[in-house]
Design a protein around this motif. Sequence first.
Motif, PDB file in Angstrom:
ATOM      1  N   CYS A 181       0.838  -1.217   0.000  1.00  0.00           N
ATOM      2  CA  CYS A 181       0.000   0.000   0.000  1.00  0.00           C
ATOM      3  C   CYS A 181       0.866   1.258   0.000  1.00  0.00           C
ATOM      4  N   VAL A 182       1.889   1.274   0.859  1.00  0.00           N
ATOM      5  CA  VAL A 182       2.720   2.467   0.996  1.00  0.00           C
ATOM      6  C   VAL A 182       3.516   2.718  -0.291  1.00  0.00           C
ATOM      7  N   ALA A 183       4.002   1.647  -0.915  1.00  0.00           N
ATOM      8  CA  ALA A 183       4.748   1.807  -2.176  1.00  0.00           C
ATOM      9  C   ALA A 183       3.839   2.368  -3.274  1.00  0.00           C
ATOM     10  N   LEU A 184       2.583   1.904  -3.314  1.00  0.00           N
ATOM     11  CA  LEU A 184       1.640   2.458  -4.301  1.00  0.00           C
ATOM     12  C   LEU A 184       1.368   3.936  -4.014  1.00  0.00           C
ATOM     13  N   ALA A 185       1.199   4.272  -2.734  1.00  0.00           N
ATOM     14  CA  ALA A 185       0.951   5.674  -2.356  1.00  0.00           C
ATOM     15  C   ALA A 185       2.166   6.536  -2.703  1.00  0.00           C
ATOM     16  N   GLU A 186       3.339   5.980  -2.497  1.00  0.00           N
ATOM     17  CA  GLU A 186       4.586   6.699  -2.841  1.00  0.00           C
ATOM     18  C   GLU A 186       4.597   7.007  -4.338  1.00  0.00           C
ATOM     19  N   ARG A 187       4.199   6.038  -5.141  1.00  0.00           N
ATOM     20  CA  ARG A 187       4.192   6.225  -6.589  1.00  0.00           C
ATOM     21  C   ARG A 187       3.124   7.247  -7.013  1.00  0.00           C
ATOM     22  N   MET A 188       2.031   7.317  -6.257  1.00  0.00           N
ATOM     23  CA  MET A 188       0.939   8.241  -6.587  1.00  0.00           C
ATOM     24  C   MET A 188       1.166   9.649  -6.017  1.00  0.00           C
ATOM     25  N   TYR A 189       2.177   9.788  -5.180  1.00  0.00           N
ATOM     26  CA  TYR A 189       2.452  11.068  -4.512  1.00  0.00           C
ATOM     27  C   TYR A 189       2.568  12.253  -5.481  1.00  0.00           C
ATOM     28  N   PRO A 190       3.249  12.112  -6.645  1.00  0.00           N
ATOM     29  CA  PRO A 190       3.310  13.269  -7.565  1.00  0.00           C
ATOM     30  C   PRO A 190       1.924  13.759  -8.016  1.00  0.00           C
ATOM     31  N   ASN A 191       0.948  12.854  -8.132  1.00  0.00           N
ATOM     32  CA  ASN A 191      -0.418  13.268  -8.502  1.00  0.00           C
ATOM     33  C   ASN A 191      -0.979  14.212  -7.437  1.00  0.00           C
ATOM     34  N   TYR A 192      -0.706  13.870  -6.186  1.00  0.00           N
ATOM     35  CA  TYR A 192      -1.195  14.663  -5.056  1.00  0.00           C
ATOM     36  C   TYR A 192      -0.491  16.027  -5.016  1.00  0.00           C
ATOM     37  N   VAL A 193       0.833  16.004  -5.207  1.00  0.00           N
ATOM     38  CA  VAL A 193       1.622  17.241  -5.177  1.00  0.00           C
ATOM     39  C   VAL A 193       1.159  18.200  -6.276  1.00  0.00           C
ATOM     40  N   LEU A 194       0.951  17.659  -7.465  1.00  0.00           N
ATOM     41  CA  LEU A 194       0.517  18.504  -8.587  1.00  0.00           C
ATOM     42  C   LEU A 194      -0.820  19.175  -8.272  1.00  0.00           C
ATOM     43  N   PHE A 195      -1.727  18.414  -7.675  1.00  0.00           N
ATOM     44  CA  PHE A 195      -3.025  18.979  -7.272  1.00  0.00           C
ATOM     45  C   PHE A 195      -2.813  20.106  -6.259  1.00  0.00           C
ATOM     46  N   CYS A 196      -1.971  19.872  -5.246  1.00  0.00           N
ATOM     47  CA  CYS A 196      -1.714  20.894  -4.218  1.00  0.00           C
ATOM     48  C   CYS A 196      -1.124  22.154  -4.842  1.00  0.00           C
ATOM     49  N   GLY A 198      -1.841  20.254   1.822  1.00  0.00           N
ATOM     50  CA  GLY A 198      -1.754  18.893   2.366  1.00  0.00           C
ATOM     51  C   GLY A 198      -0.446  18.198   2.063  1.00  0.00           C
ATOM     52  N   GLN A 199       0.349  18.817   1.211  1.00  0.00           N
ATOM     53  CA  GLN A 199       1.556  18.167   0.697  1.00  0.00           C
ATOM     54  C   GLN A 199       2.524  17.740   1.803  1.00  0.00           C
ATOM     55  N   LYS A 200       2.797  18.637   2.764  1.00  0.00           N
ATOM     56  CA  LYS A 200       3.747  18.310   3.843  1.00  0.00           C
ATOM     57  C   LYS A 200       3.226  17.158   4.686  1.00  0.00           C
ATOM     58  N   THR A 201       1.921  17.177   4.959  1.00  0.00           N
ATOM     59  CA  THR A 201       1.316  16.116   5.777  1.00  0.00           C
ATOM     60  C   THR A 201       1.411  14.775   5.058  1.00  0.00           C
ATOM     61  N   TYR A 209      -9.212  14.168  -8.502  1.00  0.00           N
ATOM     62  CA  TYR A 209      -9.498  12.725  -8.440  1.00  0.00           C
ATOM     63  C   TYR A 209      -8.243  11.875  -8.231  1.00  0.00           C
ATOM     64  N   PRO A 210      -7.173  12.079  -9.037  1.00  0.00           N
ATOM     65  CA  PRO A 210      -5.950  11.320  -8.742  1.00  0.00           C
ATOM     66  C   PRO A 210      -5.370  11.660  -7.365  1.00  0.00           C
ATOM     67  N   ALA A 211      -5.549  12.901  -6.921  1.00  0.00           N
ATOM     68  CA  ALA A 211      -5.065  13.295  -5.589  1.00  0.00           C
ATOM     69  C   ALA A 211      -5.846  12.546  -4.508  1.00  0.00           C
ATOM     70  N   LEU A 212      -7.159  12.499  -4.676  1.00  0.00           N
ATOM     71  CA  LEU A 212      -7.996  11.783  -3.711  1.00  0.00           C
ATOM     72  C   LEU A 212      -7.659  10.288  -3.718  1.00  0.00           C
ATOM     73  N   ASP A 213      -7.429   9.728  -4.905  1.00  0.00           N
ATOM     74  CA  ASP A 213      -7.069   8.310  -4.999  1.00  0.00           C
ATOM     75  C   ASP A 213      -5.773   8.021  -4.250  1.00  0.00           C
ATOM     76  N   GLY A 241       1.812   9.047 -15.131  1.00  0.00           N
ATOM     77  CA  GLY A 241       2.854   9.706 -15.912  1.00  0.00           C
ATOM     78  C   GLY A 241       3.222  11.108 -15.487  1.00  0.00           C
ATOM     79  N   ILE A 242       2.789  11.515 -14.290  1.00  0.00           N
ATOM     80  CA  ILE A 242       3.114  12.855 -13.789  1.00  0.00           C
ATOM     81  C   ILE A 242       4.517  12.807 -13.172  1.00  0.00           C
ATOM     82  N   SER A 243       5.335  13.783 -13.548  1.00  0.00           N
ATOM     83  CA  SER A 243       6.681  13.871 -12.983  1.00  0.00           C
ATOM     84  C   SER A 243       6.852  15.256 -12.387  1.00  0.00           C
TER      85      SER A 243
END
Length: 193
Positions: free
Chosen positions: A21-36, A43-46, A90-94, A189-191
């Motif tokens: 789970c954590v590895a998947l969340a790590e991979r999805m982290y750029p989606n969240y950062v881009l949204f922020c 929420g990025q620091k948290t 949506y990708p951020a929420l995911d 594909g977000i970098s």
Amino acid sequence: MVKNINKQLNQFAPWQQVSFCVALAERMYPNYVLFCEGTEFQGQKTFRKMLDLFWEKLTVKGAKVNFEIQSEHFEAAIPNIDDYDMYGVYPALDACVVLTCAFNSMLVKQDDAEEAINASQTSIATVASFIEATSEEELSEEDIFADELMEQELAFQLELLKLLDEARSPELLKAVRKFGRNEGISNIGISLD
């Protein structure tokens, strides 16, 4: 292929399921950062702190982390989709859903892989909805699963399962963390570089 992922997750020990789970969340982290960055959502620091706490707990023997309290802190970092009129929420929420699966997996000691399977399916669904959202035409499920991004997603999850199918060690978990970072490229594909 998805059935194979679920089957293997069901055979995993709790630490392997949490790590998945954590590895998947790590991979999805750029989606969240881009949204922020696009919305000034704070929420990025948290989110980053939570990922780091999970990795610490997984790699450092005897590390003490109160995941119950941390999960309460994390709730403030989950965006409400009703507040945003943009696809990026949506990708951020995911990404938050997948990290929540890690919390649930860590806090609720159960013998099934329900949370890890949810995390797997959420990450796959993020990719599927991104493929649909960026396509000019109506796509069948077959089209979606033939897309290069989806092939990469499934290959990533299978490789992650293979990596985690080893004896637990700090070295292994550091390798899993590095693999989860995926050179800074998210599942859609977000970098950030």
